[in-house]
Write a protein that holds these residues in place. Structure first.
Motif, PDB file in Angstrom:
ATOM      1  N   UNK A  36      35.558 -18.411  12.911  1.00 20.93           N
ATOM      2  CA  UNK A  36      34.786 -17.716  13.509  1.00 20.93           C
ATOM      3  C   UNK A  36      33.738 -18.476  14.231  1.00 20.93           C
ATOM      4  N   UNK A  37      33.207 -19.344  13.794  1.00 26.78           N
ATOM      5  CA  UNK A  37      32.138 -20.440  14.211  1.00 26.78           C
ATOM      6  C   UNK A  37      32.719 -20.759  15.558  1.00 26.78           C
ATOM      7  N   UNK A  38      33.963 -21.547  15.368  1.00 23.30           N
ATOM      8  CA  UNK A  38      34.901 -22.082  16.345  1.00 23.30           C
ATOM      9  C   UNK A  38      35.094 -21.207  17.507  1.00 23.30           C
ATOM     10  N   UNK A  39      35.317 -20.125  17.211  1.00 24.34           N
ATOM     11  CA  UNK A  39      35.649 -19.246  18.436  1.00 24.34           C
ATOM     12  C   UNK A  39      34.451 -18.741  19.125  1.00 24.34           C
ATOM     13  N   UNK A  40      33.522 -18.529  18.395  1.00 20.19           N
ATOM     14  CA  UNK A  40      31.958 -18.548  19.063  1.00 20.19           C
ATOM     15  C   UNK A  40      31.558 -19.826  20.180  1.00 20.19           C
ATOM     16  N   UNK A  41      31.990 -20.805  19.547  1.00 22.10           N
ATOM     17  CA  UNK A  41      31.335 -22.182  20.366  1.00 22.10           C
ATOM     18  C   UNK A  41      32.543 -22.245  21.535  1.00 22.10           C
ATOM     19  N   UNK A  42      33.726 -22.084  21.413  1.00 19.81           N
ATOM     20  CA  UNK A  42      34.685 -22.073  22.473  1.00 19.81           C
ATOM     21  C   UNK A  42      34.364 -20.997  23.502  1.00 19.81           C
ATOM     22  N   UNK A  43      34.127 -19.755  23.093  1.00 23.93           N
ATOM     23  CA  UNK A  43      33.711 -18.660  23.971  1.00 23.93           C
ATOM     24  C   UNK A  43      34.865 -18.014  24.633  1.00 23.93           C
ATOM     25  N   UNK A  44      34.587 -16.954  25.545  1.00 24.63           N
ATOM     26  CA  UNK A  44      35.519 -16.508  26.164  1.00 24.63           C
ATOM     27  C   UNK A  44      36.098 -15.264  25.521  1.00 24.63           C
ATOM     28  N   UNK A  45      36.791 -14.534  26.162  1.00 19.69           N
ATOM     29  CA  UNK A  45      37.189 -13.131  25.570  1.00 19.69           C
ATOM     30  C   UNK A  45      38.369 -13.526  24.384  1.00 19.69           C
ATOM     31  N   UNK A  46      38.937 -14.597  24.425  1.00 20.54           N
ATOM     32  CA  UNK A  46      39.812 -14.733  23.188  1.00 20.54           C
ATOM     33  C   UNK A  46      39.031 -15.344  21.981  1.00 20.54           C
ATOM     34  N   UNK A  47      37.758 -15.303  22.075  1.00 21.93           N
ATOM     35  CA  UNK A  47      37.093 -15.990  20.874  1.00 21.93           C
ATOM     36  C   UNK A  47      37.202 -14.937  19.430  1.00 21.93           C
ATOM     37  N   UNK A  48      37.555 -13.998  19.704  1.00 21.96           N
ATOM     38  CA  UNK A  48      37.777 -12.862  18.569  1.00 21.96           C
ATOM     39  C   UNK A  48      38.820 -12.915  18.128  1.00 21.96           C
ATOM     40  N   UNK A  49      39.840 -13.465  18.716  1.00 26.57           N
ATOM     41  CA  UNK A  49      41.280 -13.471  18.036  1.00 26.57           C
ATOM     42  C   UNK A  49      41.586 -14.682  17.334  1.00 26.57           C
ATOM     43  N   UNK A  50      40.672 -15.778  17.677  1.00 21.67           N
ATOM     44  CA  UNK A  50      41.067 -17.122  16.840  1.00 21.67           C
ATOM     45  C   UNK A  50      40.925 -16.892  15.271  1.00 21.67           C
ATOM     46  N   UNK A  51      40.188 -15.950  14.895  1.00 21.32           N
ATOM     47  CA  UNK A  51      40.085 -16.080  13.134  1.00 21.32           C
ATOM     48  C   UNK A  51      40.987 -15.026  12.878  1.00 21.32           C
ATOM     49  N   UNK A  52      42.089 -14.445  13.483  1.00 19.88           N
ATOM     50  CA  UNK A  52      43.126 -13.385  13.005  1.00 19.88           C
ATOM     51  C   UNK A  52      43.972 -13.880  11.754  1.00 19.88           C
ATOM     52  N   UNK A  53      44.568 -15.353  11.932  1.00 21.19           N
ATOM     53  CA  UNK A  53      45.363 -15.885  11.229  1.00 21.19           C
ATOM     54  C   UNK A  53      44.365 -15.862   9.585  1.00 21.19           C
ATOM     55  N   UNK A  54      43.089 -16.419   9.736  1.00 23.22           N
ATOM     56  CA  UNK A  54      42.256 -16.421   8.517  1.00 23.22           C
ATOM     57  C   UNK A  54      42.096 -14.974   7.821  1.00 23.22           C
ATOM     58  N   UNK A  55      41.854 -13.889   8.654  1.00 21.10           N
ATOM     59  CA  UNK A  55      41.920 -12.585   8.332  1.00 21.10           C
ATOM     60  C   UNK A  55      43.019 -12.182   7.413  1.00 21.10           C
ATOM     61  N   UNK A  56      44.234 -12.722   7.947  1.00 26.63           N
ATOM     62  CA  UNK A  56      45.491 -12.247   7.421  1.00 26.63           C
ATOM     63  C   UNK A  56      45.407 -12.916   6.183  1.00 26.63           C
TER      64      UNK A  56
END
Length: 395
Positions: A209-229
């Motif tokens: 989640x932190x990495x997604x926020x730092x990278x930014x962009x619309x895809x930031x919310x999808x990066x943590x999906x594997x961790x959520x699963x």
């Protein structure tokens, strides 16, 4: 309140006052939290009050009484007036909130208990549909208020109200509906032994989640999906719901405050609506995985119990008894433990069947087993073997 309240019959004690006070406190706190997330001035980035109220009424239906609805109304009004709201505006907006909660509660009330507790794979679909209908009801009422009071277009007002209520319901309802009792939760936390592997899925989610926020962009919310699963497969349904809610709340607040780089302006209607809908759909994935995994585990436990226990007496089957006994002996051999075995034979059992019938014989077997079980310690083993001549042996 009467001075001799302790002398009232239990059925007449005013427990309804405690329920109303509980509802007032919960809705007030949730509303104040939502008001603090109002960067846009009109609607909160996160508004948990509706979902919290609906969830508690679904789980504890004794709260869905007139005095509790009144307490919720007063809590909404108090929170808004405390933070500078106008009475006329507050009344209309509160009416929109309570209308959606009432619709959602009455729809949930018609579901089976297992669906209300999200124990079936299709429960998440039912929850999503009901939350959608409740959010649409709130959206229709709220958009009319926004149009008249603030000059906002009906479509824009509906989009904001609908998506806000939907995403908050999807991420908050599962936490309250699947939460264990306070005693069970306290016992679990009190007896918990820290293990690094238990925290790895949650830690991975936090890093993603932190990495997604730092990278930014619309895809930031999808990066943590594997961790959520991973969390959904590693934790139980309640813990997965808590983790998912924490991720979604952090994402919504970060979006509203502009903490995610390279993301389009959050004051754009289309961007806000898209992010909220995406967050609602995103939250469904780990919840669905956790529900299916929980249902599978329950089924496996039932099958294992059927295989390991005798259907009539409920004692261990011959095979399960021998396997568990061998495991105990092997473990006790290294610690020089002492074991005792006792075999009991029910004499003349065939005569009971012949004279009184097999139903009476079954009754004798079950009650004999109950008597034996009551004399055993929690870690003792009891198995039963019924011979062909219907003479059972308990071991």
């Amino acid at each position: 309140m009467p001075a001799n309240i302790d002398r009232w019959p239990i059925s007449k004690k005013p427990y309804f006052l405690y329920n109303a006070a509980f509802v007032f406190a919960v809705v007030l706190i949730a509303s104040l939290f939502g008001i603090l997330t109002r960067p846009m001035g009109l609607l909160a980035a996160v508004w948990p009050a509706n979902a919290v109220l609906m969830a508690f009424m679904i789980r504890r239906q004794e709260l869905a009484r007139a005095e509790c609805w009144l307490a919720a109304l007063l809590a909404y009004l108090t929170a808004d007036l405390m933070t500078g709201g106008e009475v006329y505006v507050t009344l209309w907006l509160t009416g929109a909130n309570l209308t959606g909660v009432a619709v959602g509660y009455h729809l949930f009330k018609h579901l089976d208990a297992e669906d209300r507790q999200l124990r079936r794979p299709m429960s998440v679909v039912s929850m999503f549909c009901i939350c959608g209908i409740a959010a649409a009801t709130t959206g229709v009422t709220g958009s009319a208020a926004s149009h008249i009071l603030f000059g906002q277009s009906l479509l824009t007002g509906f989009a904001y109200w609908f998506t806000s209520d939907l995403v908050n319901s999807i991420i908050i309802l599962p936490v309250i509906l699947t939460a264990p009792s306070a005693g069970t939760l306290w016992s679990t936390l009190h007896n918990y032994e820290f293990r690094i592997r238990d925290w790895m899925p949650a830690a991975t989610l936090a890093l993603a989640t932190t990495g997604g926020f730092l990278v930014g962009g619309p895809g930031a919310f999808v990066y943590p999906m594997p961790a959520l699963i991973w969390c959904a497969l590693a934790y139980n349904l309640f813990t997965t719901s808590v983790v998912t809610m924490a991720f979604c709340l952090a994402s919504l607040i970060a979006t509203a405050t502009g903490s995610i780089s390279s993301l389009p302006a959050s004051n754009d209607t289309l961007v806000t609506v898209s992010i909220r809908l995406g967050m609602a759909f995103l939250a469904l994935a780990p919840l669905a995985v956790a529900i299916v995994d929980s249902a599978r585990n329950d089924l496996l436990q039932r099958l294992q119990h059927i295989v390991q226990h005798d259907a009539l007496t409920g004692t261990l089957s011959r095979r399960a008894f021998l396997e568990m006994s061998e495991a105990k002996l092997a473990k006790g051999h290294s610690t020089r433990s002492v074991f005792f075995a006792l075999m009991i034979d029910l004499d003349h059992f065939k005569a009971i069947n012949d004279q009184y019938g097999h139903a009476t014989g079954d009754f004798v077997l079950r009650n004999s087993t109950i008597a034996m079980s009551s004399a055993l310690r929690s870690d003792d083993l009891l198995g039963a073997s019924v011979e062909k001549n219907l003479r059972p042996s308990a071991m």
